[in-house]
Design a protein around this motif. Structure first.
Motif, PDB file in Angstrom:
ATOM      1  N   PHE A  76     -27.550 -25.234  31.735  1.00  0.00           N
ATOM      2  CA  PHE A  76     -28.816 -25.298  31.011  1.00  0.00           C
ATOM      3  C   PHE A  76     -29.552 -23.970  31.115  1.00  0.00           C
ATOM      4  N   LEU A  77     -29.641 -23.427  32.328  1.00  0.00           N
ATOM      5  CA  LEU A  77     -30.360 -22.168  32.531  1.00  0.00           C
ATOM      6  C   LEU A  77     -29.695 -21.022  31.783  1.00  0.00           C
ATOM      7  N   ILE A  78     -28.382 -20.994  31.799  1.00  0.00           N
ATOM      8  CA  ILE A  78     -27.660 -19.926  31.081  1.00  0.00           C
ATOM      9  C   ILE A  78     -27.922 -20.038  29.583  1.00  0.00           C
ATOM     10  N   LYS A  79     -27.907 -21.266  29.068  1.00  0.00           N
ATOM     11  CA  LYS A  79     -28.164 -21.478  27.638  1.00  0.00           C
ATOM     12  C   LYS A  79     -29.575 -21.061  27.276  1.00  0.00           C
ATOM     13  N   VAL A  80     -30.554 -21.487  28.065  1.00  0.00           N
ATOM     14  CA  VAL A  80     -31.947 -21.140  27.799  1.00  0.00           C
ATOM     15  C   VAL A  80     -32.187 -19.648  27.898  1.00  0.00           C
ATOM     16  N   SER A  81     -31.492 -18.999  28.833  1.00  0.00           N
ATOM     17  CA  SER A  81     -31.692 -17.553  29.042  1.00  0.00           C
ATOM     18  C   SER A  81     -31.240 -16.745  27.833  1.00  0.00           C
ATOM     19  N   GLY A  82     -30.368 -17.334  27.018  1.00  0.00           N
ATOM     20  CA  GLY A  82     -29.857 -16.626  25.848  1.00  0.00           C
ATOM     21  C   GLY A  82     -28.693 -15.714  26.161  1.00  0.00           C
ATOM     22  N   LYS A  83     -28.237 -15.747  27.415  1.00  0.00           N
ATOM     23  CA  LYS A  83     -27.114 -14.881  27.818  1.00  0.00           C
ATOM     24  C   LYS A  83     -25.841 -15.719  27.926  1.00  0.00           C
ATOM     25  N   ILE A  84     -25.357 -16.169  26.798  1.00  0.00           N
ATOM     26  CA  ILE A  84     -24.160 -17.003  26.751  1.00  0.00           C
ATOM     27  C   ILE A  84     -22.943 -16.134  26.418  1.00  0.00           C
TER      28      ILE A  84
END
Length: 225
Positions: free
Chosen positions: A217-225
């Motif tokens: 979730f945090l990776i997705k929200v951060s925009g750094k996928i």
């Protein structure tokens, strides 16, 4: 004891591989300072006459704004240098307040010593310039983050950054009020967002001690996928 401090100093990126004559000067001019918990090392605005190496404990630095607001926070642990770049600032004054967050031991050297080192061994000056460049790059990254990222992205990226060194169980080194300021958001907004993520099961914990439950979730929200 001073020999141990100098050996630790020589292991830093700045002074790795210094010449023997410079080593001798470090031995001659080093002065130990023992600090109790919350004892100040220097104050913002004082004349910057010395640079430091943390030998034990932790030294925190904080810059205050004109209205007394807390602006920039960092901490230095064993083997880390403090105020080296300050030795070359034209104002000649410490831009931050520094104090020990626990019983600590530091060693200090005068400004002129570092100046002379750069003249005698130019690669030391190059390393200082590299350090200044890294700080400038970080400042530019922060400006870009503030202008282009949503508040959720900023918080997620911060948590992920801390987790790179601490793992999923993290301890925030700053208060939520100071963290909010550093991320460019209101304290109340940060508190609401963290509370929301706790309800969703993204994070767990209380206060500054958090567990990052849902990394995806945090990776997705951060925009750094």
């Amino acid at each position: 004891m001073l020999a141990d401090a100098v050996r630790l100093l020589k292991s830093t990126r700045l002074l790795e591989g210094i010449r023997s004559e410079l080593y001798e000067r470090l031995m001659q001019e080093g002065v130990f300072i023992r600090l109790e918990n919350k004892q100040a090392l220097f104050h913002q605005g004082e004349e910057a006459d010395f640079w430091y190496l943390v030998l034990n404990g932790q030294v925190n630095t904080l810059r205050y704004g004109r209205n007394g607001e807390e602006l920039v926070y960092q901490h230095r642990l064993r083997g880390q240098l403090l105020a080296t770049l300050v030795m070359f600032m034209p104002e000649g004054r410490y831009p931050v307040h520094a104090w020990a967050s626990m019983s600590s031991l530091v060693c200090r050297w005068p400004r002129r010593t570092l100046h002379q080192f750069c003249l005698t061994q130019p690669d030391i000056g190059i390393r200082l310039l590299s350090s200044a460049g890294e700080m400038l790059q970080q400042a530019m990254d922060n400006i870009e983050s503030f202008s282009l990222c949503t508040l959720e992205q900023r918080v997620a990226r911060y948590l992920l950054k801390v987790s790179k060194t601490q793992g999923r169980h993290i301890t925030l080194s700053v208060t939520q009020r100071l963290l909010a300021h550093q991320l460019g958001i209101r304290t109340e907004t940060l508190n609401r967002l963290l509370a929301q993520w706790k309800k969703l099961g993204v994070i767990q914990g209380m206060g500054n001690n958090l567990y990052l439950q849902d990394m995806d979730f945090l990776i997705k929200v951060s925009g750094k996928i």
